[in-house]
Design an enzyme around this catalytic site. Structure first.
Site, PDB file in Angstrom:
ATOM      1  N   GLU A 145       0.862  -1.170   0.000  1.00  0.00           N
ATOM      2  CA  GLU A 145       0.000   0.000   0.000  1.00  0.00           C
ATOM      3  C   GLU A 145       0.902   1.225   0.000  1.00  0.00           C
ATOM      4  OE1 GLU A 145      -3.033   1.438   2.993  1.00  0.00           O
ATOM      5  OE2 GLU A 145      -3.526  -0.684   2.858  1.00  0.00           O
ATOM      6  N   ASP A 165      -5.273  10.348   9.715  1.00  0.00           N
ATOM      7  CA  ASP A 165      -3.998   9.764  10.114  1.00  0.00           C
ATOM      8  C   ASP A 165      -3.480  10.304  11.430  1.00  0.00           C
ATOM      9  OD1 ASP A 165      -3.063   7.844   8.051  1.00  0.00           O
ATOM     10  OD2 ASP A 165      -3.495   9.550   6.744  1.00  0.00           O
TER      11      ASP A 165
END
Lengths: 266, 397
Positions: free
Chosen positions: A52, A63
């Site tokens: 990824e 995040d």
């Protein structure tokens, strides 16, 4: 065109081997483009079944601190989507494992059709847009249609049964189960609910389930691997970069050790 | 046509561009709000607090000396006289009542200048709710007084050190907190942006401004003017007038050092459509779709986006968007001080400054300007600006 998407190929193979996929996450351009390519190759060499790749964004709302800082370092290197495509091409020339581009929607949206064409010619197999739920996916779905690129959807601990069904009806390749209610980042302990939730998903669909967010150790990976089809690890790997920012050989060495340690437990 | 539509879209703008973890919460909020929106008891309670706590209706003041200069009838909608000193409290009263009804005990909010933070801290004290406000580290330094006000009111102010350390990063951090504490926490967004239903909720609560003007003026104005950052005071004034085609509306964005310098906060005048903070709208961004930093002397306008409804009406040309610079805003600030004895917020000074740009057009017309807030918070900024810009020192009357 009936070419099989490589994400399916890998999951089918692992299923017959009774194994769990290891999907590491890194950001393109952290600490610099060249080194991040080295890191990606290292991960592949040491057991990654798919990879990824995070496209650095200025406002990574989903995040935690580690990936935020990783994006900030990468942004200093002015990584463009073109750079990301050429990164993927180089990586694919090294070894053709499935590549999933992890991004926020805005960098994709402003390129529109050009994004989809570039992603296709780079050989990107899946795209995970963290702030694009199925309800808003219309444009992207149209752009990637017929290009053999899967859009990977997310499910969360907060997603109820009805909504799980709804999201799964759009899912291709695998579905990404976010293991914790929170942002990305290492957690000492993971919630007990993961297993029951993965089971709930599997009762609805036969699509592979990848589990990510918070996983950082061999023990956790092994445990999650018992119920999930893939284990996704990001922040822990990126921490190796941050901790050894001026010592590239050590970054590579630590990530190689960590990666093979995870893979041997899946 | 009803806006937003069922999916929360204003034409191509708006929507819900958020991570899956937040989706169920936003859907829950939408469903809850849909029910309560027309609930008579809820509306009565909201109106009770607006009247007795905020001090509404706010006056619609005929600014005689200003009117004489521009040979027009200029009215100021005095949101600066509200409790806490700006229009922001209209929204936080409404959302706090909503949060209480939903059974939420913890409130989070983002703030730039600190006005929304103060308004949030205020209602949290009023309704006994735990309050945490996210504020960019740079804004904390610029707006120390508001930080202290929030703390006095019992809120915890969390400095945000990521990114540009301003409002957009505060919003990122608030969203991260919300993702983490979604089960217990209500996110009180301060402007008509964010994922659906926020632009609708905030518009509903702020449109009391325009509704009062309709009653107070007893006729339709020719022109409405409001400053626009995220756009909550502007939509609050404009919304009840949108159905009257002959009422012209100007949204004044923060031109900072000038649009051509790139140092501004004018998303429509100097930006392009994109996706940020849960909605599609005009944004300040680079060619790669990364958000660029906004600049304005008015911290409350210092945001690289705008509410999606504004983007929609900008494309339709129903609301005309233009900008004034820091310098023009400061000059208008001084003008209002001297002419009317009113010290406006730097944000609202942008709306006042726009009179100069359309002085030919407004002759003989009735103009309503939203004076969205008062300038007490800006004393430090203004004195610094005036001492470093000798040209601007003498107000041109």
């Amino acid at each position: 065109m009936s070419k099989e998407n490589k994400i399916d190929t890998v999951f089918n193979r692992l299923r017959t081997e009774n194994k769990t996929a290891f999907i590491p996450f890194i950001s393109i351009g952290d600490p610099d483009i060249e080194t991040s390519l080295e890191i990606a190759k290292t991960l592949i060499k040491n057991g990654a079944d798919m990879i990824e790749l995070g496209f650095p964004f200025s406002d990574p709302m989903a995040d935690g601190k580690v990936i935020q800082r990783s994006y900030e370092r990468a942004l200093k290197n002015k990584v463009s989507m073109e750079d990301a495509f050429s990164f993927v091409k180089k990586l694919k020339a090294y070894r053709d494992i499935p590549v999933i581009l992890f991004t926020y929607y805005n960098p994709v949206f402003i390129l529109g059709e050009r994004f989809a064409k570039g992603a296709q010619s780079a050989g990107i197999d899946g795209i995970l847009v963290v702030d694009l739920p199925p309800e808003e996916s219309g444009e992207l779905t149209k752009y990637i249609q017929g290009k053999n690129i899967y859009q990977i959807y997310l499910l969360a601990p907060t997603t109820g049964n009805e909504r799980i069904k709804q999201v799964l009806s759009h899912a291709k390749g695998f579905v990404y189960y976010v293991s914790v209610t929170g942002v990305t980042g290492v957690r000492k302990s993971l919630p007990e609910t993961i297993k029951s939730k993965v089971k709930e998903i599997k009762e609805i669909s036969s699509i592979p389930v990848g589990v990510g967010f918070g996983i950082s150790s061999k023990e956790q990976a092994k445990d999650i691997g018992k119920c999930a089809d893939a284990v996704i690890i990001g922040s822990k790997i990126i921490q190796f970069i941050e901790d050894n920012i001026n010592d590239k050989p050590t970054i590579i060495q630590r990530i190689a050790e960590f990666s093979s340690g995870i893979k041997s437990n899946l | 046509m009803k806006l937003p539509n069922k999916k929360g879209h204003f034409g191509e703008y708006g929507g819900r561009y958020i991570s899956e973890t937040l989706m169920p919460a936003v859907i829950e909020l939408e469903e809850f709000y849909k029910k309560i929106r027309s609930d008579k008891k809820f509306i009565k309670e909201f109106n009770y607090y607006l009247k007795n706590y905020v001090g509404r209706p706010s006056p619609l003041y005929f600014a005689k000396r200003l009117s004489d200069i521009y040979k027009s009838d200029i009215y100021l909608k005095r949101e600066d006289l509200n409790h806490t000193g700006a229009h922001k409290i209209n929204n936080t009263i409404g959302q706090a009542l909503l949060a209480v009804k939903m059974g939420k005990k913890r409130i989070i909010a983002e703030t730039g200048a600190g006005q929304h933070g103060v308004a949030t801290a205020t209602v949290c004290a009023l309704f006994d709710l735990e309050c945490e406000v996210f504020m960019g580290k740079k804004d904390i330094e610029r707006q120390k007084q508001n930080v202290f006000r929030m703390e006095l009111l019992g809120a915890k102010v969390n400095p945000v050190e990521s990114g540009s350390q301003t409002l957009k990063d505060a919003m990122n951090e608030a969203l991260r907190d919300w993702i983490t504490n979604i089960k217990t926490t209500y996110y009180m967004i301060g402007t008509v942006a964010g994922p659906h239903p926020y632009p609708l909720i905030v518009r509903d609560f702020q449109s009391v401004i325009g509704k009062e003007v309709l009653k107070q003026l007893k006729k339709l104005p020719d022109i409405l003017i409001a400053c626009v950052g995220g756009g909550s005071n502007a939509i609050g004034l404009f919304y009840p007038f949108l159905k009257y085609d002959k009422v012209k509306m100007y949204g004044v964005e923060a031109g900072g050092c000038g649009i051509e310098t790139g140092m501004h906060a004018a998303s429509i005048s100097g930006g392009t459509p994109g996706v940020l903070h849960g909605n599609k709208t005009y944004l300040l961004q680079d060619e790669f779709g990364r958000i660029v930093n906004a600049h304005s002397i008015a911290a409350g306008l210092d945001y690289p986006g705008i509410g999606p409804e504004h983007s929609y009406f900008a494309d339709k040309k129903r609301i005309i968007f233009d900008s004034v610079t820091d310098e023009e805003a400061v000059s208008a600030f001084q003008k209002l001080c001297r002419l009317e004895g009113i010290i406006p917020a730097l944000e609202s000074s942008h709306a006042i400054a726009y009179l100069e740009k359309i002085k030919k057009e407004i002759k003989g017309k009735t103009v309503v300007i939203n004076l969205s807030g008062r300038g007490d918070k800006d004393m430090h900024t203004i004195s610094e600006y005036l001492s470093s810009n000798t040209d601007a020192k003498l107000s041109k009357l």
